[in-house]
Design a protein around this motif. Sequence first.
Motif, PDB file in Angstrom:
ATOM      1  N   UNK A 126      88.367 119.807 -51.441  1.00  0.00           N
ATOM      2  CA  UNK A 126      88.271 121.010 -50.722  1.00  0.00           C
ATOM      3  C   UNK A 126      88.825 120.533 -49.252  1.00  0.00           C
ATOM      4  N   UNK A 127      90.003 120.947 -48.952  1.00  0.00           N
ATOM      5  CA  UNK A 127      90.713 120.558 -47.750  1.00  0.00           C
ATOM      6  C   UNK A 127      89.929 120.966 -46.548  1.00  0.00           C
ATOM      7  N   UNK A 128      88.909 122.021 -46.545  1.00  0.00           N
ATOM      8  CA  UNK A 128      88.160 122.244 -45.573  1.00  0.00           C
ATOM      9  C   UNK A 128      86.943 121.703 -45.300  1.00  0.00           C
ATOM     10  N   UNK A 129      86.516 120.844 -46.101  1.00  0.00           N
ATOM     11  CA  UNK A 129      85.212 119.891 -45.991  1.00  0.00           C
ATOM     12  C   UNK A 129      85.838 118.663 -46.206  1.00  0.00           C
ATOM     13  N   UNK A 130      86.796 117.709 -45.627  1.00  0.00           N
ATOM     14  CA  UNK A 130      87.079 116.543 -45.609  1.00  0.00           C
ATOM     15  C   UNK A 130      87.497 115.878 -44.499  1.00  0.00           C
ATOM     16  N   UNK A 131      87.047 116.354 -43.356  1.00  0.00           N
ATOM     17  CA  UNK A 131      87.413 115.852 -41.820  1.00  0.00           C
ATOM     18  C   UNK A 131      87.039 114.459 -41.872  1.00  0.00           C
ATOM     19  N   UNK A 132      87.963 113.521 -41.680  1.00  0.00           N
ATOM     20  CA  UNK A 132      88.146 112.179 -41.257  1.00  0.00           C
ATOM     21  C   UNK A 132      88.389 111.355 -42.612  1.00  0.00           C
ATOM     22  N   UNK A 133      88.769 112.009 -43.451  1.00  0.00           N
ATOM     23  CA  UNK A 133      89.414 111.454 -44.856  1.00  0.00           C
ATOM     24  C   UNK A 133      90.614 110.956 -44.710  1.00  0.00           C
ATOM     25  N   UNK A 134      91.379 110.288 -45.776  1.00  0.00           N
ATOM     26  CA  UNK A 134      92.817 109.723 -45.520  1.00  0.00           C
ATOM     27  C   UNK A 134      93.333 110.187 -46.895  1.00  0.00           C
ATOM     28  N   UNK A 135      94.397 110.744 -46.919  1.00  0.00           N
ATOM     29  CA  UNK A 135      95.299 110.834 -48.253  1.00  0.00           C
ATOM     30  C   UNK A 135      96.343 109.644 -48.442  1.00  0.00           C
ATOM     31  N   UNK A 136      96.110 108.944 -49.128  1.00  0.00           N
ATOM     32  CA  UNK A 136      96.953 107.639 -49.557  1.00  0.00           C
ATOM     33  C   UNK A 136      98.233 107.998 -50.042  1.00  0.00           C
ATOM     34  N   UNK A 137      99.250 107.042 -50.135  1.00  0.00           N
ATOM     35  CA  UNK A 137     100.294 107.200 -50.737  1.00  0.00           C
ATOM     36  C   UNK A 137     100.433 107.133 -52.247  1.00  0.00           C
ATOM     37  N   UNK A 138      99.005 106.375 -52.707  1.00  0.00           N
ATOM     38  CA  UNK A 138      98.622 106.481 -54.302  1.00  0.00           C
ATOM     39  C   UNK A 138      98.197 107.804 -54.730  1.00  0.00           C
ATOM     40  N   UNK A 139      98.065 108.705 -53.864  1.00  0.00           N
ATOM     41  CA  UNK A 139      97.445 109.988 -54.431  1.00  0.00           C
ATOM     42  C   UNK A 139      96.103 109.847 -54.430  1.00  0.00           C
ATOM     43  N   UNK A 140      95.398 108.724 -53.715  1.00  0.00           N
ATOM     44  CA  UNK A 140      93.987 108.810 -53.649  1.00  0.00           C
ATOM     45  C   UNK A 140      93.445 109.401 -52.272  1.00  0.00           C
ATOM     46  N   UNK A 141      92.142 109.808 -52.394  1.00  0.00           N
ATOM     47  CA  UNK A 141      91.444 110.264 -51.107  1.00  0.00           C
ATOM     48  C   UNK A 141      90.236 109.206 -50.841  1.00  0.00           C
ATOM     49  N   UNK A 142      90.601 108.681 -49.605  1.00  0.00           N
ATOM     50  CA  UNK A 142      89.609 107.827 -48.797  1.00  0.00           C
ATOM     51  C   UNK A 142      88.749 108.589 -48.176  1.00  0.00           C
ATOM     52  N   UNK A 143      87.339 108.534 -48.150  1.00  0.00           N
ATOM     53  CA  UNK A 143      86.496 109.482 -47.697  1.00  0.00           C
ATOM     54  C   UNK A 143      86.139 108.628 -46.279  1.00  0.00           C
ATOM     55  N   UNK A 144      85.329 109.407 -45.362  1.00  0.00           N
ATOM     56  CA  UNK A 144      84.899 108.827 -43.901  1.00  0.00           C
ATOM     57  C   UNK A 144      84.256 107.715 -44.237  1.00  0.00           C
ATOM     58  N   UNK A 145      83.367 107.291 -45.437  1.00  0.00           N
ATOM     59  CA  UNK A 145      82.312 106.256 -45.465  1.00  0.00           C
ATOM     60  C   UNK A 145      83.126 105.116 -46.218  1.00  0.00           C
ATOM     61  N   UNK A 146      84.444 105.461 -46.310  1.00  0.00           N
ATOM     62  CA  UNK A 146      85.404 104.397 -47.083  1.00  0.00           C
ATOM     63  C   UNK A 146      85.364 104.234 -48.744  1.00  0.00           C
ATOM     64  N   UNK A 147      84.744 105.105 -49.257  1.00  0.00           N
ATOM     65  CA  UNK A 147      84.871 105.477 -50.779  1.00  0.00           C
ATOM     66  C   UNK A 147      86.066 105.873 -51.024  1.00  0.00           C
ATOM     67  N   UNK A 148      86.643 105.473 -52.000  1.00  0.00           N
ATOM     68  CA  UNK A 148      88.217 105.951 -52.362  1.00  0.00           C
ATOM     69  C   UNK A 148      88.001 106.852 -53.748  1.00  0.00           C
ATOM     70  N   UNK A 149      88.539 108.048 -53.835  1.00  0.00           N
ATOM     71  CA  UNK A 149      88.731 108.978 -55.149  1.00  0.00           C
ATOM     72  C   UNK A 149      89.856 108.782 -55.719  1.00  0.00           C
ATOM     73  N   UNK A 150      89.846 108.377 -57.027  1.00  0.00           N
ATOM     74  CA  UNK A 150      91.100 108.065 -57.728  1.00  0.00           C
ATOM     75  C   UNK A 150      91.229 109.023 -58.755  1.00  0.00           C
ATOM     76  N   UNK A 151      91.251 110.337 -58.435  1.00  0.00           N
ATOM     77  CA  UNK A 151      91.402 111.182 -59.730  1.00  0.00           C
ATOM     78  C   UNK A 151      90.079 111.887 -59.875  1.00  0.00           C
ATOM     79  N   UNK A 152      90.173 113.220 -60.050  1.00  0.00           N
ATOM     80  CA  UNK A 152      89.141 114.217 -60.512  1.00  0.00           C
ATOM     81  C   UNK A 152      88.773 115.076 -59.279  1.00  0.00           C
ATOM     82  N   UNK A 153      87.763 116.008 -59.588  1.00  0.00           N
ATOM     83  CA  UNK A 153      87.580 116.876 -58.670  1.00  0.00           C
ATOM     84  C   UNK A 153      86.204 116.289 -57.647  1.00  0.00           C
ATOM     85  N   UNK A 154      86.563 116.401 -56.506  1.00  0.00           N
ATOM     86  CA  UNK A 154      85.306 115.843 -55.373  1.00  0.00           C
ATOM     87  C   UNK A 154      84.872 116.808 -54.583  1.00  0.00           C
ATOM     88  N   UNK A 155      83.637 117.187 -54.819  1.00  0.00           N
ATOM     89  CA  UNK A 155      82.943 117.978 -53.976  1.00  0.00           C
ATOM     90  C   UNK A 155      81.618 117.446 -53.052  1.00  0.00           C
TER      91      UNK A 155
END
Length: 711
Positions: A126-155
């Motif tokens: 959800x792009x409206x609920x992930x302030x402080x996150x990072x979208x990487x060149x590997x198409x992963x999402x790094x959350x503000x707490x530094x956990x990295x999402x490598x595929x799947x739906x994150x809520x």
Amino acid sequence: MYFVIFLVFFIFALSFVLAEVDWQAIEQKPSKLYDMKLLEAAFNEDSSKVVKIIDNNPALLQKESFKKYVVSKVDMLAQQDVLILNDNPNIKKEWFLSYGIKDEGGTLQEYDGKFVTLSFLDTKFDITDNRGSIVTYRDTLILPNKAEILGGLVLKDGERIILSDGTIDVTNCESIDILVIAKDKYGEIKNNDKTFLIEPKTEPSRSTVIKTKESFTVTGEDIVISDKLIINGEERYRPNSELSGKLTLTKTGIILAKATTYITYFLGLKDTRYQVDAETFIFPKEGDCEEITASCVEADTNNRVLRIIAKANKMNIETFPYSPYGALYIEPINDESEVIFIDRGVIRMTFGKEPFTIEGYLNKISIDVFYRYEYDGKPHEIQIKDGLLKYCSICETLGATKTIDLTKIQTLEIKLFDKSYSWAINAVYDPKYASLGGAKGKVVYADKYKTYEKEKTHHLETYKELLIKPREKELEEKINSKKLAEERIAKLQAQLSQETDEATRNRIMQDIQADQEYLKYLGKKISELEQQIDSIKGIEYAYDCIGFVQAAFIEGERALQKQPYNWYRETDGFKLIQELTNRYALNKALIVFGSSFNETHYIHGKTREIAPIPKEILATGTKVLYFESKKERDDFLRAIPPGSPFQNYNRDGTPHHSGIKGISEASLEAHIGDVGFLAEEDIQRYNDPLVFAFPEKKKITLDDIMRIAKK
């Protein structure tokens, strides 16, 4: 007259508007776009062109009002086609920043105004609920707490992260609360050099992870924990343990919660299973339990010692052939606790109320045992060392000692199976002894009820090739389909950029969307096939039940003074079972995975019917045991002594193949149905009915010791 005047005025106005967007002038001086009327006209005339001009001149975006307008226009355009963002990286960065997200080169697959899906790993958020996150060149999402999402739906649900059908790496975050749901794909949690794999099931699997600075807690069913290895420069994972329940990893050991099953591995193979009814601590070396007031286990693999302290607990501990332990210490049990210890599937010992029993192939005990308890206020001890069972009432002085030589307790039935047992041991410690292509007899095996040539010896690599080839062919087809779909999308997007008719544009965009959905499906399928192929290539050993009979039962047949059968041609394990049970005191049971069986039908599992098993089976004193739970059935199969023969039946009621119970799960994974070497039915997990013959286990209680042992 009025019509002519109106037409002249309309043409003049139109020419004015067209003249207003002078693209050459804009490209020469992009700052002209600061004129908001011109900017709006440019977007109306060719949005792709004006966005590209702005992206090539990122300094324009320094003006806040201009940037805000451009980003809002791009946001709407991206909901129709994400290429407007992917083709313009500078604007994409500003677009992500408008939602508080940093972009480091990710590629969008889809955007619907709320959820973004990244291309390579299908990471969706959800792009409206992930302030402080990072979208990487590997198409992963790094959350503000530094956990990295490598595929799947994150809520998000408050402080909790909810991840569906995806992977999360929490190595770099200090604390996190996660719910992982596996519905259509495996769920995976990575932490340092370990990975926790959650298997999807009919009902979605749900597992939770809570990480703090001090501990890492995992809760769920059938979770496979693996260690990361680097082999020939490639990253591989080897099973470390399995979990059903709740486990907490601390800096010094692990804690099992109430009603938890935990299986440890040694070099990728199972070595010990723990089942506990109360909180239990497990530490890796002796002395660590001294400060613990709950149940505790010291599993010291270096010194080959297993020390068990039970407090208000029922503990069931089982070792497998690769277990590293050579000595078992059971501390005094002063409450209603009970410890059941199974030595490599052969011997079962119970410590507690009775206070001691031992049963099974007593002459095959492989571990030294030391058990202390109090009786009438005096210390007593049970010792088993070098096959000798000693009981002493005053252990400090070794007074009143009684001794039983377990190596000499062999019934006629156990002697019959002794050679088979020896084979089972050899098959464990030297898997080639019984693996596909082994030296013992022709190897024949079944793949989803289909039989390969019975006269051909199939080696493991041949079998793997049979599994890999159709998958590689399908993979090639899917990759080609993906290329064609990408080419179609490129052509359609080119048409869209030139097309002005609204209806035609809508049709083209619908075609693009359909192809993008197809690409998403192809991407998932390609990933699944690649994972399956890698899994099959990684198999080291696969076992064949029919080869077991040919390898081992020649000795049993000699005991009956009969010539060896051609096992597969006759497939008549039941005939041997009949002859053995007529001559020896053996138990005979039909093991049914289902709820009912009669002369007209047999319910296979819970869904399928098969033809009746021959009446003569029931007419020969065979006991029918029903198991609606696969786990209960598997536990019963584990308890059958090694060396016991079985007959397997097809779903049409005809005999399929014969086999012999090995000593480890690996030697009979097809019928024990555990995780095994590959989660594919063509190697394991048969649910067919089985007829077993097995010897009665010899049981010795403390009363027996007092009565029959020599002083």
